[in-house]
Design a protein around this motif. Structure first.
Motif, PDB file in Angstrom:
ATOM      1  N   GLN A 168       1.475  -1.387   0.168  1.00 25.44           N
ATOM      2  CA  GLN A 168       0.049   0.033   0.037  1.00 25.44           C
ATOM      3  C   GLN A 168       0.630   1.164   0.145  1.00 25.44           C
ATOM      4  OE1 GLN A 168      -2.639  -0.571   3.698  1.00 25.44           O
ATOM      5  NE2 GLN A 168      -3.453  -2.020   2.248  1.00 25.44           N
ATOM      6  N   GLU A 184       2.436   1.721  -3.685  1.00 25.62           N
ATOM      7  CA  GLU A 184       1.263   2.702  -4.555  1.00 25.62           C
ATOM      8  C   GLU A 184       1.435   4.091  -4.677  1.00 25.62           C
ATOM      9  OE1 GLU A 184      -2.363   0.821  -3.320  1.00 25.62           O
ATOM     10  OE2 GLU A 184      -1.930  -1.272  -4.088  1.00 25.62           O
ATOM     11  N   LYS A 241       4.589   4.974 -11.507  1.00 21.21           N
ATOM     12  CA  LYS A 241       5.184   4.330 -12.276  1.00 21.21           C
ATOM     13  C   LYS A 241       7.146   4.185 -12.377  1.00 21.21           C
ATOM     14  CE  LYS A 241       1.503   2.687 -14.549  1.00 21.21           C
ATOM     15  NZ  LYS A 241       0.782   2.525 -16.111  1.00 21.21           N
ATOM     16  N   ASP A 247       4.399  -4.642 -10.304  1.00 22.08           N
ATOM     17  CA  ASP A 247       3.330  -4.043  -9.810  1.00 22.08           C
ATOM     18  C   ASP A 247       3.735  -3.943  -8.087  1.00 22.08           C
ATOM     19  OD1 ASP A 247       2.047  -6.193  -8.201  1.00 22.08           O
ATOM     20  OD2 ASP A 247       0.585  -6.380  -9.088  1.00 22.08           O
ATOM     21  N   SER A 248       3.311  -3.245  -7.443  1.00 21.63           N
ATOM     22  CA  SER A 248       3.883  -2.997  -6.536  1.00 21.63           C
ATOM     23  C   SER A 248       3.641  -3.886  -5.002  1.00 21.63           C
ATOM     24  CB  SER A 248       3.088  -1.309  -5.622  1.00 21.63           C
ATOM     25  OG  SER A 248       1.829  -1.950  -5.751  1.00 21.63           O
TER      26      SER A 248
END
Length: 752
Positions: free
Chosen positions: A75, A78, A82, A113-114
């Motif tokens: 989280q 995020e 990018k 992705d994160s």
């Protein structure tokens, strides 16, 4: 592409999922680059926010923010763009901690992705080091606002902890009791399942068969929430798990947290806790009388309390302990809360929703006892208590030892014993280990705890720490008391029970001071500090006795009527442990007598028959057999019995199960191929002598260390398939060391 495991798995902190086959007969020997030592890494991180977080009040108090560390890290990631996330990965790649081995070509970080970044970070470095490394990298990137946000959250958590400590008036105790529940349950993992454990993953399976069992981790605050993929809320939740995993403590914590307004205040107006062990002492009761026993508030008419069924929660702790028959006929059920009934009839009416169908139930029971409960339950939610995660074990030590330097020394000593660290998944074992190490610290002794089994740990605790042998000949009588209680399903003992076994007030007082026994607060009776303690002494009584081991005597030992249930009982596992070479030596030294080798041989013959019977009937009791085999540590027996095992498809859910599995399977002389984490129960057809191992993951460095121990004895494994799995740099080092073992005869390795 032919490549070495070092080339495919090291040199990067993000590892591409690529299929590779290593023909070991043609491969040169590789020596991995030296890594920063674990002690040096620990020195950098011991004072980090996650060591501090271990001091929070309890797990229930944190239930509503029960996201995993991995999720919290994801989280935070995020919040980055990018481009920032790509730079973050590149900087991690360039840092000293993540430098590649010499000669390995540079590979740029992948675009992921994160969540995947967080998952790989935690899997490789653990929770503490992952956070510290992330903070260090954010600072290097100049993301001051992000760092400030994370530090602010950590400060807020510390403030909450300090405020709670001041308001509750609870200060850390110098001597930690098993009854100090705050430090046991805040780290426990809960796994929601669509069906009970043991009914869907039999160990030896010759035929392919899928399962619709869906599993996911939940927090305590989600026990009565909407189910995964459904909006329905359960009225009955079954907390099940192995002995010593913390079920009862969690149940008491739920009640306590509700009283303090920290849990379920919006869901339940009244929460009642009943220990079925104590209820078994009563013959008849009405629900009104039962509630009055647990009512501590101002006088309120019972009818008013019970008028709102949906606002009631009944906690039935240890429902499986008494020898109750809960399968009554409909004419026997209790239909009104004022009606006097036998206790088991009253509880059966609650279970079947005959009485208060709208009320909620929280039930605790051991996995081995679920068979007798299932027919009485109405659409329950199954939640398995898994115990401590790897990082939670470290946190537990930091909470038990109030002196940080002692915590560091204690946990470091346990890390040097992988089997002992693995067994600490059970809160009871963690407490025993910490208590033993605390005494060594207080006496200024060198920290050393070499126990490899739970039986060995109990022997050390009772006879080297508590010095129970000081009871002299009365120790025999005490073991006899435990055995009789276990056979009869009796866990509360009155003074006359102790006197019948020659235990007078002085002996009872000594046992209370040792904290082997505890006094029941509501009646003049005593019980063992933990039920496992009673089962341990019961097993000692049986090992010392003259009766030869048979199916009947084994059933009598644990008070079971079906042989399939016998091997799942702790008394049986302890008996196997006591008949290990080390166990027999210690028993003979303590009791100054000779144990029967014939009795031990009969036990092994009985176990071998059960293995053969299980293979034919596909019974789900094989985990219990393997645990018993692990406790006895008899290599010649394991070589014989495991060599008759056919192909298997097995799912491990905890590090303890992995430890037991790898220890036993490495003695199989028929095992040729082993595939790890196929990704589902439906897969390619098995080839001869093929074992497929599944796990809930993720795989940590400690997990891999246990797994690669399969090469510690001379085995027959020729092909190992690790494709599709992430290996950290440390895990690859462990693998390379295992491949150098003279016991390793691997010809093909399929690596990530």
């Amino acid at each position: 592409m032919i490549t070495t495991p070092v080339e495919s798995c090291t040199g990067r902190w993000l590892v591409p999922r690529m299929s590779a086959i290593l023909c070991l007969s043609d491969a040169p020997h590789y020596t991995p680059s030296p890594e920063i030592s674990p002690n040096a890494l620990r020195a950098r991180t011991e004072k980090s926010r996650w060591a501090d977080k271990a001091l929070l009040a309890n797990q229930v108090g944190e239930a509503e923010m029960a996201d995993s560390v991995q999720q919290q890290l994801a989280q935070t990631l995020e919040l980055m763009t990018k481009e920032q996330l790509k730079e973050f990965q590149q900087l991690l790649h360039d840092q000293d901690l993540c430098k590649q081995s010499p000669g390995v070509p540079t590979t740029q970080p992948e675009k992921v992705d994160s969540m995947e970044v967080a998952s790989l970070l935690v899997a490789q470095y653990g929770e503490q080091q992952a956070w510290d490394l992330a903070l260090q990298t954010w600072e290097q990137m100049g993301l001051n606002e992000l760092c400030a946000r994370v530090q602010k959250e950590a400060t807020l958590e510390s403030g909450i902890t300090e405020k709670y400590s001041k308001e509750s008036g609870e200060m850390p105790c110098h001597t930690r009791s098993w009854k100090n529940e705050d430090i046991q349950q805040k780290f426990t993992q809960l796994l929601q399942r669509s069906r009970p454990r043991g009914y869907d993953f039999p160990l030896w399976m010759r035929k392919h068969g899928g399962t619709d069992d869906h599993k996911h981790l939940i927090g305590v605050g989600e026990l009565f929430g909407p189910g995964h993929g459904t909006q329905g809320k359960p009225l009955t939740v079954i907390l099940h798990g192995v002995a010593g995993i913390g079920k009862s403590t969690l149940a008491r914590q739920v009640r306590r947290a509700w009283e303090e307004g920290r849990l379920y205040r919006d869901s339940f107006q009244h929460v009642f806790y009943f220990n079925c062990r104590e209820l078994a002492q009563s013959r008849t009761l009405s629900l009104a009388e039962l509630i009055s026993k647990d009512w501590a508030g101002p006088a309120v008419p019972i009818g008013k309390i019970l008028s709102q069924q949906k606002n009631l929660l009944f906690i039935l702790d240890n429902l499986d302990e008494p020898k109750w028959d809960l399968k009554q006929h409909s004419s026997e059920f209790c239909l009104h809360w004022s009606q006097q009934q036998q206790v088991h009839t009253l509880l059966g009416s609650l279970l079947k929703k005959i009485l208060f169908p709208g009320a909620s139930l929280l039930i605790t029971a051991r996995i081995t006892a679920l068979g007798k409960l299932i027919p009485s339950l109405k659409q329950p939610r199954w939640v398995e208590v898994l115990g401590f995660s790897e990082s939670a074990r470290r946190d537990y030590f930091y909470t038990y030892f109030t002196d940080e330097s002692q915590a560091i020394k204690a946990f470091s000593s346990v890390e040097s014993n992988p089997a002992l660290l693995t067994m600490c998944v059970m809160p009871l074992v963690s407490w025993l280990v910490c208590t033993c190490l605390k005494q060594q610290i207080d006496k200024g002794q060198e920290l050393s705890l070499t126990c490899q089994t739970i039986t060995a740990l109990c022997l050390h605790y009772f006879f080297h720490i508590l010095q129970v042998q000081s009871l002299g000949t009365k120790l025999w009588d005490f073991c006899s008391l435990a055995a009789k209680g276990t056979r009869q399903g009796k866990t509360l003992f009155f003074p006359e029970d102790l006197k019948k076994h020659g235990l007078d007030e002085d002996i009872t007082s000594t046992l209370l001071k040792m904290a082997v026994l505890q006094e029941d607060p509501t009646s003049l009776s005593y019980s063992f500090m933990h039920l496992c303690f009673q089962e341990f002494f019961a097993a000692m009584s049986y090992a010392l006795g003259d009766e030869l081991i048979s199916i009947k005597s084994m059933k009598d030992l644990v008070g079971q009527y079906e042989m399939v249930s016998v091997f799942g009982e702790p008394s049986t596992c302890f008996l196997f442990g006591l008949f290990s070479e080390q166990g027999m030596r210690e028993m003979e030294s303590i009791f100054k007598c000779q144990l029967s080798w014939k009795k031990r041989d009969n036990l092994l013959k009985l176990a071998k028959k059960q293995v053969n019977r299980t293979q034919q009937n596909l019974q789900p009791s094989c985990w219990d057999l393997l645990h018993s085999f692990y406790e006895i540590q008899n290599e010649s027996f394991l070589t014989e019995v495991m060599s008759s095992v056919p192909e298997m498809r097995i799912c491990v859910q905890t590090d303890m199960e992995l430890l037991v599995f790898t220890f036993c399977i490495k003695f199989s002389q028929l095992l040729k191929r082993l595939k790890l984490n196929e990704g589902g129960l439906h897969g390619e057809a098995q080839r001869p002598s093929h074992v497929i191992l599944f796990s809930l993951g993720p795989f940590t460095d400690a997990w891999w260390q246990i797994f690669f121990s399969i090469f510690s004895v001379d085995g027959s494994l020729q092909e190992l398939d690790l494709s599709g799995n992430f290996l950290s740099y440390s895990a690859v080092q462990t693998l390379c060391e295992a491949l150098k073992s003279p016991h390793c005869h691997l010809k093909t390795l399929r690596s990530p």
